[in-house]
Scaffold this motif. Structure first.
Motif, PDB file in Angstrom:
ATOM      1  N   ALA A 150       0.835  -1.206   0.000  1.00 24.04           N
ATOM      2  CA  ALA A 150       0.000   0.000   0.000  1.00 24.04           C
ATOM      3  C   ALA A 150       0.870   1.256   0.000  1.00 24.04           C
ATOM      4  O   ALA A 150       0.542   2.253  -0.657  1.00 24.04           O
ATOM      5  N   LYS A 151       1.981   1.214   0.744  1.00 24.00           N
ATOM      6  CA  LYS A 151       2.912   2.360   0.769  1.00 24.00           C
ATOM      7  C   LYS A 151       3.474   2.609  -0.629  1.00 24.00           C
ATOM      8  O   LYS A 151       3.614   3.761  -1.061  1.00 24.00           O
ATOM      9  N   GLU A 152       3.803   1.534  -1.307  1.00 19.92           N
ATOM     10  CA  GLU A 152       4.350   1.660  -2.668  1.00 19.92           C
ATOM     11  C   GLU A 152       3.287   2.202  -3.613  1.00 19.92           C
ATOM     12  O   GLU A 152       3.579   3.044  -4.480  1.00 19.92           O
ATOM     13  N   LEU A 153       2.055   1.738  -3.425  1.00 18.41           N
ATOM     14  CA  LEU A 153       0.954   2.158  -4.283  1.00 18.41           C
ATOM     15  C   LEU A 153       0.608   3.637  -4.072  1.00 18.41           C
ATOM     16  O   LEU A 153       0.149   4.323  -4.993  1.00 18.41           O
ATOM     17  N   ALA A 154       0.875   4.151  -2.875  1.00 23.17           N
ATOM     18  CA  ALA A 154       0.567   5.550  -2.549  1.00 23.17           C
ATOM     19  C   ALA A 154       1.392   6.533  -3.372  1.00 23.17           C
ATOM     20  O   ALA A 154       1.053   7.720  -3.446  1.00 23.17           O
ATOM     21  N   LYS A 155       2.451   6.047  -3.972  1.00 20.74           N
ATOM     22  CA  LYS A 155       3.296   6.916  -4.814  1.00 20.74           C
ATOM     23  C   LYS A 155       2.580   7.302  -6.103  1.00 20.74           C
ATOM     24  O   LYS A 155       2.946   8.263  -6.762  1.00 20.74           O
ATOM     25  N   ASP A 156       1.571   6.508  -6.469  1.00 21.82           N
ATOM     26  CA  ASP A 156       0.781   6.808  -7.671  1.00 21.82           C
ATOM     27  C   ASP A 156      -0.323   7.796  -7.278  1.00 21.82           C
ATOM     28  O   ASP A 156      -1.197   7.464  -6.479  1.00 21.82           O
ATOM     29  N   PRO A 157      -0.302   9.030  -7.812  1.00 21.78           N
ATOM     30  CA  PRO A 157      -1.286  10.052  -7.431  1.00 21.78           C
ATOM     31  C   PRO A 157      -2.732   9.594  -7.580  1.00 21.78           C
ATOM     32  O   PRO A 157      -3.597   9.959  -6.776  1.00 21.78           O
ATOM     33  N   GLU A 158      -3.017   8.789  -8.596  1.00 18.36           N
ATOM     34  CA  GLU A 158      -4.387   8.343  -8.837  1.00 18.36           C
ATOM     35  C   GLU A 158      -4.847   7.330  -7.782  1.00 18.36           C
ATOM     36  O   GLU A 158      -6.041   7.155  -7.552  1.00 18.36           O
ATOM     37  N   MET A 159      -3.885   6.630  -7.171  1.00 12.24           N
ATOM     38  CA  MET A 159      -4.229   5.599  -6.198  1.00 12.24           C
ATOM     39  C   MET A 159      -3.938   6.024  -4.759  1.00 12.24           C
ATOM     40  O   MET A 159      -4.147   5.251  -3.817  1.00 12.24           O
ATOM     41  N   ALA A 160      -3.452   7.265  -4.587  1.00 13.50           N
ATOM     42  CA  ALA A 160      -2.972   7.715  -3.274  1.00 13.50           C
ATOM     43  C   ALA A 160      -4.037   7.616  -2.182  1.00 13.50           C
ATOM     44  O   ALA A 160      -3.776   7.120  -1.084  1.00 13.50           O
ATOM     45  N   GLU A 161      -5.267   8.092  -2.480  1.00 15.25           N
ATOM     46  CA  GLU A 161      -6.311   8.099  -1.455  1.00 15.25           C
ATOM     47  C   GLU A 161      -6.661   6.680  -1.001  1.00 15.25           C
ATOM     48  O   GLU A 161      -6.739   6.393   0.203  1.00 15.25           O
ATOM     49  N   PHE A 162      -6.867   5.799  -1.966  1.00 13.37           N
ATOM     50  CA  PHE A 162      -7.181   4.399  -1.648  1.00 13.37           C
ATOM     51  C   PHE A 162      -6.031   3.748  -0.887  1.00 13.37           C
ATOM     52  O   PHE A 162      -6.239   3.026   0.101  1.00 13.37           O
ATOM     53  N   ALA A 163      -4.794   4.030  -1.354  1.00 12.88           N
ATOM     54  CA  ALA A 163      -3.613   3.408  -0.750  1.00 12.88           C
ATOM     55  C   ALA A 163      -3.426   3.851   0.700  1.00 12.88           C
ATOM     56  O   ALA A 163      -3.044   3.038   1.555  1.00 12.88           O
ATOM     57  N   MET A 164      -3.702   5.137   0.978  1.00 14.85           N
ATOM     58  CA  MET A 164      -3.541   5.621   2.353  1.00 14.85           C
ATOM     59  C   MET A 164      -4.547   4.953   3.302  1.00 14.85           C
ATOM     60  O   MET A 164      -4.231   4.625   4.442  1.00 14.85           O
ATOM     61  N   GLU A 165      -5.760   4.733   2.813  1.00 15.33           N
ATOM     62  CA  GLU A 165      -6.768   4.029   3.608  1.00 15.33           C
ATOM     63  C   GLU A 165      -6.308   2.591   3.903  1.00 15.33           C
ATOM     64  O   GLU A 165      -6.473   2.082   5.009  1.00 15.33           O
ATOM     65  N   GLU A 166      -5.738   1.963   2.870  1.00 13.53           N
ATOM     66  CA  GLU A 166      -5.263   0.586   3.024  1.00 13.53           C
ATOM     67  C   GLU A 166      -4.069   0.531   3.980  1.00 13.53           C
ATOM     68  O   GLU A 166      -3.956  -0.412   4.781  1.00 13.53           O
ATOM     69  N   GLU A 167      -3.212   1.556   3.927  1.00 13.14           N
ATOM     70  CA  GLU A 167      -2.072   1.630   4.851  1.00 13.14           C
ATOM     71  C   GLU A 167      -2.564   1.649   6.298  1.00 13.14           C
ATOM     72  O   GLU A 167      -2.084   0.888   7.147  1.00 13.14           O
ATOM     73  N   GLU A 168      -3.522   2.546   6.568  1.00 16.23           N
ATOM     74  CA  GLU A 168      -4.060   2.659   7.931  1.00 16.23           C
ATOM     75  C   GLU A 168      -4.695   1.345   8.388  1.00 16.23           C
ATOM     76  O   GLU A 168      -4.523   0.906   9.537  1.00 16.23           O
ATOM     77  N   LYS A 169      -5.428   0.731   7.480  1.00 22.13           N
ATOM     78  CA  LYS A 169      -6.114  -0.526   7.794  1.00 22.13           C
ATOM     79  C   LYS A 169      -5.115  -1.626   8.147  1.00 22.13           C
ATOM     80  O   LYS A 169      -5.261  -2.335   9.147  1.00 22.13           O
TER      81      LYS A 169
END
Length: 351
Positions: free
Chosen positions: A61-80
């Motif tokens: 999820a941290k790696e995915l957060a680098k993609d601006p289009e996926m950042a919001e989803f990735a940050m939620e997944e990181e927290e989860k």
């Protein structure tokens, strides 16, 4: 902690390899011992695998957060996944606490009426019914081993076995003196009386843990007494076992068969002798018993059942519930969970 978890994983792999060897398979005692150990490790390994997956998902999820289009989803997944890791870490801490080797065993329970005469025996019967209903609610099986009815109801003494998954881990805290406060049926003035019954919970013992030397046991065959159906009083089927080194005596007459009575008596005697030896070892260590919830001795007052106020209080942990009616109907879950939680808390605190 994680080094220990990796060691446990390696141990599990070693056991799996050993259990595939013909020389191990042919040794029933060794196979039983290794299988039991692997079963004990399985829950830890499953939790550890879940933790590693959560950790891996977090990194992805941290790696995915680098993609601006996926950042919001990735940050939620990181927290989860971070929250999941913390939750599993706490679970692993509890799973890695020193285990009671008897936790997964069946139990033998003895209940006796103590102070209070007929009312104490009636209360002993009430406790017996409470445990039977609890066992039924949990999907456990109950087998009565021996009983002596009270003159006005209940039992002056009753022993029974409870079989199921990890029975001892749930009911091991029940040993001690249980006190009841209520108006007895025989009380004409409506006064509240206090009576007690004692409970002793012992793990069922197998030969892997402890082997009873029958050379130390005197076996006496006698005629059964009391009610028991046609034929029970006319055959020499009752068995009395005396363990000479300790003086422990077990009497069994519930079966018509002398062989079955002897089997039951040996089972009870094994558990009593094993329980005595474990208590002696703990007394030598000293500190171990102090850290436990209660001493487990029959004389220790552990709980009060107050009928006028519909209240149950466990004195060892200060737990009170105003639902005595539900408790006596086998709804012991809240009390059992509170005792387990407090035991875990003390161990985590190093008390």
């Amino acid at each position: 902690m994680f080094e220990r978890l990796e060691t446990i994983r390696q141990r599990n792999e070693f056991i799996t390899n050993e259990l595939s060897k013909p020389e191990v398979i042919s040794d029933v005692s060794l196979t039983t011992k290794l299988s039991k150990e692997q079963s004990d490790l399985s829950e830890i390994i499953e939790c550890y695998d879940a933790y590693l997956k959560a950790k891996n998902d977090y990194e992805e999820a941290k790696e995915l957060a680098k993609d601006p289009e996926m950042a919001e989803f990735a940050m939620e997944e990181e927290e989860k996944q971070l929250a999941r890791q913390k939750e599993l870490e706490k679970e692993l801490e509890i799973l890695l606490l020193p285990k009671d080797p008897n936790d997964k065993k069946n139990i033998i329970v003895e209940i006796r009426g103590a102070a209070g005469g007929d009312e104490a025996n009636i209360f002993a019967g009430d406790l017996y019914n409470m445990y039977v209903r609890y066992a039924e609610n949990q999907g456990f099986k109950v087998e009565e081993l021996e009983s002596t009815p009270g003159t006005s109801g209940g039992f002056s003494e009753v022993s029974f076995m409870v079989k199921g998954d990890s029975v001892y881990s749930k009911l091991k805290y029940e040993s001690g003196a249980h006190r009841v406060q209520r108006v007895p049926a025989t009380e004409s003035q409506g006064r509240v009386h206090t009576s007690t019954a004692t409970v002793l919970v012992m793990p069922e013992v197998d030969d892997v843990d402890f082997e009873l030397d029958m050379n130390d046991v005197r076996v006496d065959i006698t005629r059964s007494s009391g009610c028991g159906g046609q034929g029970v009083n006319t055959t020499d089927s009752a068995v009395r076992l005396t363990h000479i080194p300790t003086g422990i005596i077990v009497y069994s007459q519930t079966e018509r068969s002398q062989i079955r009575n002897k089997e039951k008596a040996i089972k009870i005697l094994k558990s009593r002798v094993y329980d005595l030896k474990m208590r002696e070892q703990e007394a030598e260590v000293g500190a171990e018993r102090k850290s436990k919830i209660g001493s487990g001795d029959r004389s220790e007052k552990i709980r009060t059942y107050n009928y006028p106020q519909n209240r149950v209080t466990d004195h060892r942990i200060g737990f009170t519930t105003n639902s005595l009616d539900r408790v006596m109907n086998g709804k012991l879950d809240d009390i059992v969970e509170a005792l387990i939680t407090e035991d875990q808390r003390r161990k985590l605190a190093g008390e």
